[in-house]
Design an enzyme around this catalytic site. Structure first.
Site, PDB file in Angstrom:
ATOM      1  N   TRP A 137       0.606  -0.661  -0.108  1.00 26.03           N
ATOM      2  CA  TRP A 137       0.430   0.376  -0.108  1.00 26.03           C
ATOM      3  C   TRP A 137       0.635   1.698   0.127  1.00 26.03           C
ATOM      4  CZ3 TRP A 137      -4.666   0.290  -1.914  1.00 26.03           C
ATOM      5  CH2 TRP A 137      -4.928  -1.249  -1.707  1.00 26.03           C
ATOM      6  N   ASP A 169      -0.675   7.044   6.451  1.00 21.41           N
ATOM      7  CA  ASP A 169      -2.138   6.666   6.278  1.00 21.41           C
ATOM      8  C   ASP A 169      -2.656   5.155   7.165  1.00 21.41           C
ATOM      9  OD1 ASP A 169      -4.455   4.423   5.000  1.00 21.41           O
ATOM     10  OD2 ASP A 169      -3.126   4.402   3.201  1.00 21.41           O
ATOM     11  N   LYS A 174     -11.975  -0.651   8.750  1.00 19.75           N
ATOM     12  CA  LYS A 174     -11.747  -1.514   8.515  1.00 19.75           C
ATOM     13  C   LYS A 174     -11.888  -1.169  10.521  1.00 19.75           C
ATOM     14  CE  LYS A 174      -8.392  -1.903   5.708  1.00 19.75           C
ATOM     15  NZ  LYS A 174      -8.298  -3.597   4.374  1.00 19.75           N
TER      16      LYS A 174
END
Length: 352
Positions: free
Chosen positions: A101, A163, A187
């Site tokens: 990511w 992030d 999440k």
């Protein structure tokens, strides 16, 4: 037989939140409308945003010079908005390459600004050039099972940007270490469609006036995250989750529970003597996304299939990484993780 959802996202919601949502989200008030049916400029929606902001600010001990934005979309949208808002044309931005990511975020940034890629720190501290507009990192790599053991300290004048999607609200975090932090909701916050952006007030001045209003952090802050209609339903669920986290004891309680859950799985991996192999080195092992491999791909497929039959769902690793992955976000009860650890031991007895 209980069923347990280990999905990376959209992920499990807390049982109490799901039950309350069933009763309350679509209940109409005296006006004949539920909150999602009312004008976002009206009193009910304003009260919802105010409550969500206050509860989240209390949970994360928000410093006075930071703003909370509730924005539509996901974290990937911020991959482009960050360089457009925080860096001038031609100015370099820094990205620490810790995994899948982080690389995706850096690749998107290259469309807008020059990217300086930084390797993850080893024995030496992270070397961050002092001419960068910001230094970006991914606090938890869900595809790789990695989490930063200690945050770096960029030079003065280079804001740290993160992030934090996978581990936001999983542990206490010193917000003052960051210039900006963002996390999509699916999440630990609620359902997909909402992203929380926490930004230091002075950085809002970097947003160019030429940016479209929807893309501008400064314009969204001025409009209380309402440049356009916000994702009201997703925000309602987020507010319920914030309340639930507070009721459980806040972020220290979340961190303690996550450490216990992760310890169960890492102990099962270590006891397997190599049958289960965790690619992450111990200091970097994530407490919320545990990844491992088996000796053969065929065994991994069998593991996933038999796990489903045992009520253990969504354990296949990221498509680009393979293997097995168990996501232990805040809403996953310890009983579910214990069931997975027991299944792992039984599977090894039969096939190890």
């Amino acid at each position: 037989m209980s069923a347990w959802n280990f999905a990376a996202g959209p992920a499990r919601l807390p049982d109490a939140v799901l039950a309350l949502a069933e009763r309350s989200l679509f209940a109409r008030d005296a006006s004949g409308a539920c909150v999602s049916e009312q004008p976002f400029s009206g009193a009910a929606c304003r009260a919802l945003r105010a409550h969500a902001s206050r509860q989240l600010a209390a949970l994360i001990d928000l410093p006075a010079d930071y703003r909370i934005l509730f924005l539509a979309g996901g974290a990937m949208q911020q991959f482009s908005l960050l360089p457009l808002n925080l860096a001038a044309p031609g100015q370099r931005v820094g990205y620490v390459d810790t995994g899948y990511w982080a690389a995706r975020a850096a690749l998107e940034a290259t469309l807008h600004r020059p990217v300086h890629t930084l390797p993850p720190p080893g024995d030496a501290p992270l070397a961050v050039p002092d001419d960068l507009a910001y230094c970006h990192l991914t606090t938890n790599e869900t595809a790789d099972g990695l989490a930063w053991p200690e945050l770096p300290a960029p030079p003065p004048g280079v804001p740290l940007v993160a992030d934090a999607t996978a581990d936001f609200l999983c542990r206490p975090l010193d917000i003052s270490r960051f210039g900006l932090l963002y996390a999509s909701a699916q999440k630990n916050i609620g359902v997909a469609g909402l992203t929380v952006v926490i930004v230091r007030q002075d950085l809002l001045a970097r947003s160019p006036a030429s940016l479209p209003a929807l893309w501008s952090y400064a314009r969204q802050a001025e409009a209380d995250s309402c440049v356009n209609t916000p994702p009201v339903l997703a925000l309602q669920l987020a507010a319920l989750v914030f309340d639930w986290v507070a009721e459980q004891g806040g972020l220290p309680a979340m961190a303690a529970a996550n450490r216990r859950k992760a310890a169960l799985l890492y102990a099962a991996i270590e006891r397997s003597h190599g049958f289960y192999r965790c690619p992450a080195s111990p200091p970097w092992r994530s407490p919320v996304t545990v990844c491992w491999h088996l000796p053969e791909a065929g065994l991994e497929e069998r593991f996933v299939a038999e796990a489903v039959a045992a009520g253990l769902h969504h354990l296949a690793g990221h498509p680009r990484r393979g293997g097995i992955r168990a996501c232990l976000y805040n809403a996953m009860p310890e009983a579910g993780v214990a069931a997975l650890a027991e299944f792992m031991a039984d599977f090894q007895r039969r096939f190890g």
